[in-house]
Design an enzyme around this catalytic site. Structure first.
Site, PDB file in Angstrom:
ATOM      1  N   GLY A   1      49.862  70.651  78.076  1.00 53.77           N
ATOM      2  CA  GLY A   1      50.147  71.373  78.945  1.00 53.77           C
ATOM      3  C   GLY A   1      48.813  72.329  79.516  1.00 53.77           C
ATOM      4  O   GLY A   1      48.737  72.469  80.731  1.00 53.77           O
ATOM      5  N   THR A   2      47.992  72.169  78.713  1.00 56.62           N
ATOM      6  CA  THR A   2      46.694  73.138  79.155  1.00 56.62           C
ATOM      7  C   THR A   2      45.869  72.042  80.083  1.00 56.62           C
ATOM      8  O   THR A   2      45.608  72.757  81.217  1.00 56.62           O
ATOM      9  CB  THR A   2      45.748  73.069  77.819  1.00 56.62           C
ATOM     10  OG1 THR A   2      46.518  73.957  76.856  1.00 56.62           O
ATOM     11  CG2 THR A   2      44.525  73.897  78.110  1.00 56.62           C
TER      12      THR A   2
ATOM     13  N   ASN B   1      56.534  82.175  77.316  1.00 49.95           N
ATOM     14  CA  ASN B   1      56.686  81.671  76.120  1.00 49.95           C
ATOM     15  C   ASN B   1      56.809  82.610  75.101  1.00 49.95           C
ATOM     16  O   ASN B   1      57.573  82.397  73.928  1.00 49.95           O
ATOM     17  CB  ASN B   1      55.310  80.719  75.590  1.00 49.95           C
ATOM     18  CG  ASN B   1      54.025  81.518  76.016  1.00 49.95           C
ATOM     19  OD1 ASN B   1      53.965  81.914  77.361  1.00 49.95           O
ATOM     20  ND2 ASN B   1      53.290  82.015  75.345  1.00 49.95           N
TER      21      ASN B   1
ATOM     22  N   GLN C   1      57.204  75.685  78.477  1.00 47.23           N
ATOM     23  CA  GLN C   1      58.597  76.063  77.905  1.00 47.23           C
ATOM     24  C   GLN C   1      59.826  75.869  78.473  1.00 47.23           C
ATOM     25  O   GLN C   1      61.028  75.971  77.624  1.00 47.23           O
ATOM     26  CB  GLN C   1      58.502  77.678  77.523  1.00 47.23           C
ATOM     27  CG  GLN C   1      57.155  77.797  76.857  1.00 47.23           C
ATOM     28  CD  GLN C   1      57.367  77.432  75.291  1.00 47.23           C
ATOM     29  OE1 GLN C   1      58.413  77.041  74.751  1.00 47.23           O
ATOM     30  NE2 GLN C   1      56.260  77.615  74.579  1.00 47.23           N
TER      31      GLN C   1
ATOM     32  N   SER D   1      54.832  69.701  78.511  1.00 46.90           N
ATOM     33  CA  SER D   1      54.002  69.183  77.109  1.00 46.90           C
ATOM     34  C   SER D   1      55.194  68.660  76.522  1.00 46.90           C
ATOM     35  O   SER D   1      56.000  69.273  75.946  1.00 46.90           O
ATOM     36  CB  SER D   1      53.372  70.369  76.642  1.00 46.90           C
ATOM     37  OG  SER D   1      52.608  70.158  75.489  1.00 46.90           O
TER      38      SER D   1
ATOM     39  N   HIS E   1      54.994  68.277  73.046  1.00 49.60           N
ATOM     40  CA  HIS E   1      55.199  68.613  71.581  1.00 49.60           C
ATOM     41  C   HIS E   1      56.178  69.792  71.809  1.00 49.60           C
ATOM     42  O   HIS E   1      56.741  70.406  70.727  1.00 49.60           O
ATOM     43  CB  HIS E   1      53.958  69.011  71.014  1.00 49.60           C
ATOM     44  CG  HIS E   1      53.370  70.266  71.327  1.00 49.60           C
ATOM     45  ND1 HIS E   1      53.258  71.471  70.625  1.00 49.60           N
ATOM     46  CD2 HIS E   1      52.481  70.303  72.434  1.00 49.60           C
ATOM     47  CE1 HIS E   1      52.600  72.215  71.398  1.00 49.60           C
ATOM     48  NE2 HIS E   1      51.992  71.503  72.210  1.00 49.60           N
TER      49      HIS E   1
ATOM     50  N   THR F   1      41.706  55.251  79.567  1.00 53.46           N
ATOM     51  CA  THR F   1      42.557  54.478  79.042  1.00 53.46           C
ATOM     52  C   THR F   1      44.121  55.222  78.639  1.00 53.46           C
ATOM     53  O   THR F   1      43.735  56.217  77.909  1.00 53.46           O
ATOM     54  CB  THR F   1      42.042  53.517  77.695  1.00 53.46           C
ATOM     55  OG1 THR F   1      40.992  53.012  78.207  1.00 53.46           O
ATOM     56  CG2 THR F   1      43.244  52.679  77.370  1.00 53.46           C
TER      57      THR F   1
ATOM     58  N   CYS G   1      48.972  81.416  70.449  1.00 55.82           N
ATOM     59  CA  CYS G   1      47.600  81.606  70.626  1.00 55.82           C
ATOM     60  C   CYS G   1      47.237  83.147  70.569  1.00 55.82           C
ATOM     61  O   CYS G   1      46.257  83.361  70.392  1.00 55.82           O
ATOM     62  CB  CYS G   1      47.361  81.348  72.044  1.00 55.82           C
ATOM     63  SG  CYS G   1      47.880  79.760  72.634  1.00 55.82           S
TER      64      CYS G   1
END
Ligand SMILES: Cc1ncc(COP(=O)(O)O)c(C=O)c1O
Length: 404
Positions: free
Chosen positions: A72-73, A152, A180, A200, A202, A238, A326
């Site tokens: 995401g970042t 989030n 999210q 993202s 995860h 890659t 965060c």
């Protein structure tokens, strides 16, 4: 007893089927997707399949609109930097005061390093965006408007489809941080004006360190990681094949679990929230209860310290979070709750409970059984609680939303 994990907005457990899908790509199928031999071809086919799964989850028109990134970042950073590169004569950003640090830290840096001006649109006490202020912030110098789909910390949803059209009317590109939102609510990008979208893996039961940036066909784009010709020259390096395959599998699974998320998980979240409001009292829901992710409940407890609540819950095996992952660890109150003007007495006592398809009714009932004792103890030892003034929250035993 098994610990209960209610911090799924921080990260989710990778689904066992995701892990199983990834494993062969570390060993038997180890080829480089760009190689022109059987080892490469096999792997390139798996990457193609994963791209199609993400395309399907987003309702994107073309599979090549999906660019794999490290998460995401990176997707958020890429969207902003790309717009500043490609939107000639436009050097301003419009965003919100409640974005994730993946946006806020970059625009802060751009202000000091390049003099880029950012307009931060505010929210009301329910976390709803001030759409008129957003309209006023857009102008002939706006390169990009970037507004998160779902917050989030509170789960509040923003009307990104409408905001994208407004950005286009001002000649700007529109990006949404949907990290999210994807996997928790239905998304159909074919019917929107959104130019770029970040996701993202995860957050949707996939692996960490992999994500995607959707870039609508025809959107002017400038790569931010330059190197080989991978990802149609939009992101060099890659391909992280096992992770890409994991994201693809997670996207497939999440699509099949969407009804569960919108039904069963929402039901569990509501049971937890109602139980807390009724049994614990002197607390309120933070966020827009009318328009919210189905898995998230942010509850602010009056005259208590969030750290102490988290610590006591952790001791009995319940994991939740203090605002966002965060923000926790720092003693600063959450920028999201500050932007919402949450009353000072509740500002430090907000806890985010975030559920997933892994949670069960037994989890929620165990949490509801254990929390009252924890709060009795915490309140008995909290000077702020014992000497509390008669604030609206302190007076109410069952406030359903913060009285502001
Ligand atoms: C709204 C939002 N944007 C971006 C990110 C960053 O995503 P990643 O961890 O994949 O870099 C997160 C993660 O917490 C998030 O919640």
């Amino acid at each position: 007893m098994q610990p209960i994990y209610l911090d799924n907005n921080a990260t989710t457990r990778a689904d066992p089927a995701v892990v199983a899908a990834m494993l062969p790509f570390f060993s038997e199928q180890f080829g480089n997707a760009s190689s022109a031999h059987a080892f490469g071809n096999e792997v390139a086919g798996a990457v193609r399949q994963a791209r199609k799964s993400v395309q399907a989850l987003l309702g994107a028109a073309f599979d090549h609109e999906i660019v794999f990134t490290s998460g995401g970042t990176e997707s958020d950073n890429t969207a902003i930097l790309s717009s500043l590169d490609t939107q000639d004569g436009r050097d301003e950003i419009v965003t919100t005061a409640v974005e994730h640090p993946a946006i806020l830290a970059l625009v802060d840096h751009l202000a000091t390093s390049r003099g880029i001006k950012t307009h931060f649109v505010g929210v009301d006490s329910h976390g709803r965006l001030d759409v008129e202020a957003y309209q006023r912030a857009l102008g002939p110098r706006t390169a990009l408007a970037s507004v998160m789909w779902a917050n989030n910390e509170t789960g509040t949803l923003f009307p990104v489809e409408r905001l994208a059209e407004m950005a286009h009317d001002a000649g700007a590109q529109f990006h949404t941080d949907a990290v999210q939102a994807v996997g928790k609510i239905a998304v159909d990008l074919k019917t929107t004006a959104i130019d770029m979208l970040s996701l993202s893996a995860h957050k949707l039961h996939g692996p960490k360190g992999i994500g995607a940036l959707y870039v609508r066909k025809g959107t002017k784009f400038s790569p931010q990681i330059r190197g080989g010709p991978q990802e149609r020259r939009r992101r060099g390096g890659t391909e992280n094949v096992p992770a890409i395959v994991g994201l693809g599998k997670a996207a497939e699974l999440v699509a099949t679990h969407m009804d569960d998320e919108l039904g069963r998980v929402r039901g569990l979240r509501d049971r937890l929230e109602q139980g807390i409001l009724q049994q614990i009292g002197h607390c309120g829901v933070v966020g827009d209860v009318q328009s919210r992710l189905p898995n998230t409940s942010n509850i602010a407890f009056d005259h208590l310290e969030g750290e102490a609540i988290i610590h006591h819950m952790n001791r009995v095996g319940i994991a939740a979070s203090l605002g966002s992952a965060c923000a926790s660890g720092s003693m600063e109150p959450s920028h999201v709750l500050l932007a919402m003007n949450v009353p000072i007495t509740a500002l430090r006592g907000a806890i985010r409970f975030s559920l997933s398809r892994d949670n069960t009714l037994a989890d929620i009932d165990r949490v509801l059984q254990q929390l009252p004792d924890i709060f009795v103890k915490l309140r008995a030892s909290s000077p702020s609680w014992l000497t509390r003034a008669q604030t609206p929250l302190a007076n109410s035993s069952q406030s359903s939303e913060l009285a502001l």
